[in-house]
Design a protein around this motif. Structure first.
Motif, PDB file in Angstrom:
ATOM      1  N   GLN A   1      -5.500  11.660   0.576  1.00 27.66           N
ATOM      2  CA  GLN A   1      -5.498  12.643  -0.502  1.00 27.66           C
ATOM      3  C   GLN A   1      -5.271  11.996  -1.865  1.00 27.66           C
ATOM      4  O   GLN A   1      -5.777  12.459  -2.876  1.00 27.66           O
ATOM      5  CB  GLN A   1      -4.388  13.683  -0.255  1.00 27.66           C
ATOM      6  N   LYS A   2      -4.505  10.915  -1.858  1.00 27.72           N
ATOM      7  CA  LYS A   2      -4.170  10.263  -3.124  1.00 27.72           C
ATOM      8  C   LYS A   2      -3.758   8.821  -2.853  1.00 27.72           C
ATOM      9  O   LYS A   2      -3.106   8.530  -1.849  1.00 27.72           O
ATOM     10  CB  LYS A   2      -3.018  11.013  -3.818  1.00 27.72           C
ATOM     11  N   ILE A   3      -4.159   7.918  -3.747  1.00 31.67           N
ATOM     12  CA  ILE A   3      -3.736   6.516  -3.652  1.00 31.67           C
ATOM     13  C   ILE A   3      -2.706   6.262  -4.747  1.00 31.67           C
ATOM     14  O   ILE A   3      -3.014   6.335  -5.941  1.00 31.67           O
ATOM     15  CB  ILE A   3      -4.938   5.560  -3.802  1.00 31.67           C
ATOM     16  N   ILE A   4      -1.470   5.991  -4.339  1.00 23.92           N
ATOM     17  CA  ILE A   4      -0.398   5.709  -5.290  1.00 23.92           C
ATOM     18  C   ILE A   4      -0.437   4.250  -5.719  1.00 23.92           C
ATOM     19  O   ILE A   4      -0.324   3.925  -6.900  1.00 23.92           O
ATOM     20  CB  ILE A   4       0.973   6.049  -4.669  1.00 23.92           C
ATOM     21  N   HIS A   5      -0.617   3.375  -4.752  1.00 19.41           N
ATOM     22  CA  HIS A   5      -0.647   1.938  -5.070  1.00 19.41           C
ATOM     23  C   HIS A   5      -1.414   1.221  -3.957  1.00 19.41           C
ATOM     24  O   HIS A   5      -1.206   1.491  -2.779  1.00 19.41           O
ATOM     25  CB  HIS A   5       0.784   1.396  -5.172  1.00 19.41           C
ATOM     26  N   ASP A   6      -2.302   0.335  -4.334  1.00 20.54           N
ATOM     27  CA  ASP A   6      -3.092  -0.432  -3.361  1.00 20.54           C
ATOM     28  C   ASP A   6      -3.407  -1.783  -3.972  1.00 20.54           C
ATOM     29  O   ASP A   6      -4.452  -1.989  -4.581  1.00 20.54           O
ATOM     30  CB  ASP A   6      -4.374   0.317  -3.009  1.00 20.54           C
ATOM     31  N   SER A   7      -2.488  -2.729  -3.774  1.00 21.10           N
ATOM     32  CA  SER A   7      -2.664  -4.047  -4.394  1.00 21.10           C
ATOM     33  C   SER A   7      -3.698  -4.892  -3.649  1.00 21.10           C
ATOM     34  O   SER A   7      -4.095  -5.956  -4.126  1.00 21.10           O
ATOM     35  CB  SER A   7      -1.316  -4.785  -4.448  1.00 21.10           C
ATOM     36  N   TYR A   8      -4.148  -4.442  -2.483  1.00 20.09           N
ATOM     37  CA  TYR A   8      -5.115  -5.214  -1.700  1.00 20.09           C
ATOM     38  C   TYR A   8      -6.547  -4.717  -1.897  1.00 20.09           C
ATOM     39  O   TYR A   8      -7.486  -5.344  -1.422  1.00 20.09           O
ATOM     40  CB  TYR A   8      -4.763  -5.132  -0.203  1.00 20.09           C
TER      41      TYR A   8
ATOM     42  N   ILE B   1       0.857  -1.183   0.000  1.00 17.44           N
ATOM     43  CA  ILE B   1       0.000   0.000   0.000  1.00 17.44           C
ATOM     44  C   ILE B   1       0.888   1.226   0.000  1.00 17.44           C
ATOM     45  O   ILE B   1       1.880   1.291   0.744  1.00 17.44           O
ATOM     46  CB  ILE B   1      -0.891   0.021   1.257  1.00 17.44           C
ATOM     47  N   ALA B   2       0.553   2.198  -0.814  1.00 12.76           N
ATOM     48  CA  ALA B   2       1.243   3.488  -0.805  1.00 12.76           C
ATOM     49  C   ALA B   2       0.185   4.566  -0.999  1.00 12.76           C
ATOM     50  O   ALA B   2      -0.494   4.605  -2.026  1.00 12.76           O
ATOM     51  CB  ALA B   2       2.291   3.550  -1.906  1.00 12.76           C
ATOM     52  N   ILE B   3       0.036   5.431   0.005  1.00  9.27           N
ATOM     53  CA  ILE B   3      -0.992   6.467  -0.056  1.00  9.27           C
ATOM     54  C   ILE B   3      -0.428   7.786   0.452  1.00  9.27           C
ATOM     55  O   ILE B   3       0.554   7.816   1.212  1.00  9.27           O
ATOM     56  CB  ILE B   3      -2.240   6.081   0.784  1.00  9.27           C
ATOM     57  N   ILE B   4      -1.065   8.883   0.030  1.00  8.08           N
ATOM     58  CA  ILE B   4      -0.751  10.207   0.532  1.00  8.08           C
ATOM     59  C   ILE B   4      -1.909  10.652   1.416  1.00  8.08           C
ATOM     60  O   ILE B   4      -3.085  10.544   1.025  1.00  8.08           O
ATOM     61  CB  ILE B   4      -0.574  11.230  -0.614  1.00  8.08           C
TER      62      ILE B   4
END
Length: 403
Positions: A23-30, A12-15
């Motif tokens: 504010q922003k979802i960079i990556h969410d493999s789940y 998971i990578a989020i701002i």
């Protein structure tokens, strides 16, 4: 997103902002978060209930120190809970949070994210690299201590949450227990009272018409005494159930405490006379009036006086009186006996329900073990307190202090 970034390990990578709102979802493999987050979707929305508070602490740590590294939080996804490792960094007024279910994948996950040329990702990766590669003896001692304290605080927070959850469950079970106890006691009281009354009728018939043999009459008397004892147990169980459930209610009126004491002593004198025990009252000449529930307060007095009779030797003396506190309107009611006394290490157990002490009734009387616990609760409901002093072989004095 490049093909290589699509081959990232699950993560998971989020701002988020300073409040943890995404504010922003960079990556969410789940698939934990909505692709287009609204203004209310928070980082902690994906966490299990046991980790939500810790999740907010994680956000607060980042806000305070610009970085937080290797926090373990439980993530809930499709009714399944998994342990994730989260790290975060604050950069140019935004916060990047990454999380992986496998700590060994974190660095590879960051390497893949770097292809997006995200400065905050590069910053976080550099920080984590330094943490992993710096020799232990060259690390900043202050940071290490802070991180250690952070870990301890996290553990304490987890323990507090578990304790709160367990306490709530115990309170729920205790309320259920009190409710079931009250229901069972109510159901038992009526048939026991019938048995008690029938036994009394048989005793009265025998005294008039001699309908039993001596052995049969002894059995009938045993039935009466046993049923009376069982009814007393039921009454005490109902009282303690009501008190512990918080449903004790007082109907306070202005009462003459001296008259309450005289009434209670009069009711207990026949029992004392059977053991050749004399009860002396020591009361002020003028009335002492207090706002009390007469029925419940008499229950306290009856318990203290009847206990003194039970545990006093034949031919001894019991004194019941009132001491007036001259400097205030408070009074102290005392019940003093010349009984066996109670060992000092057992005094604290006197007011615990069903607690047993080494002293035994002197004429084989029975005790439910609830009377003093009920008396204490009633006195405390009147904003008073109950105390005891005792010396083995010299006797016991109970004090009831009423403001």
């Amino acid at each position: 997103m490049s093909d290589q970034s699509q081959m990232l390990p699950n993560g998971i990578a989020i701002i988020v902002n300073d409040d943890g709102i995404i504010q922003k979802i960079i990556h969410d493999s789940y698939g934990l978060y909505a692709t287009q987050p609204d203004e209310t979707q928070s980082f902690v929305d994906s966490l299990d209930s046991d980790s939500v508070a810790k999740g907010y602490q994680f956000i607060a740590r980042i806000n305070a120190n610009d970085v937080a590294y290797d926090w373990e939080l439980h993530v809930s996804n499709n009714d399944e809970t998994s342990l994730f490792n989260f790290s975060g960094i604050r950069f140019k007024n935004e916060t990047l949070i990454i999380g992986t279910s496998n700590p060994d994948d974190t660095e590879q996950f960051l390497n893949g994210l770097m292809e997006m040329n995200n400065e905050s990702v590069n910053q976080l990766r550099t920080f984590m690299k330094q943490q992993q590669q710096s020799p232990a003896e060259t690390k900043d001692d202050e940071w290490a201590m802070y991180d250690q304290m952070s870990g301890l605080n996290n553990e304490l927070a987890n323990m507090q949450r578990k304790l709160t959850k367990k306490t709530a469950e115990l309170e729920r079970m205790n309320k259920l227990k009190n409710k079931m106890l009250g229901m069972a006691a109510h159901d038992l009281r009526n048939p026991l009272t019938i048995i008690q009354n029938y036994a009394l009728f048989l005793i009265e018939d025998h005294e008039e018409n001699k309908i039993f043999t001596d052995d049969q009459f002894e059995l009938v008397k045993e039935i009466k005494e046993s049923s009376e004892y069982m009814v007393q147990i039921i009454e005490d169980m109902l009282d303690i159930s009501a008190i512990e459930s918080g449903s004790i209610s007082l109907e306070k009126k202005d009462e003459d405490i001296g008259k309450l004491i005289e009434r209670t002593v009069s009711l207990n004198r026949p029992t004392a006379t059977k053991k050749d025990i004399s009860i002396i009252t020591s009361l002020p000449d003028l009335p002492i009036n207090k706002e009390v529930d007469a029925h419940k307060f008499q229950q306290v007095l009856d318990n203290l006086i009847s206990n003194s009779i039970k545990y006093s030797q034949l031919g001894s003396e019991i004194t019941v009186g009132i001491e007036v506190q001259n400097e205030s309107s408070a009074i102290t009611i005392f019940v003093k006996d010349e009984g066996q006394g109670i060992p000092k290490d057992e005094l604290e157990d006197l007011f615990v329900p069903f607690a047993k002490i080494s002293s035994k009734p002197t004429a084989g009387e029975k005790s439910t073990g609830l009377g003093l616990a009920i008396a204490k609760k009633i006195v405390e409901a009147h904003d008073g307190e109950i105390e005891v002093e005792s010396e083995v072989g010299e006797g016991t004095t109970f004090f009831v202090n009423i403001p």
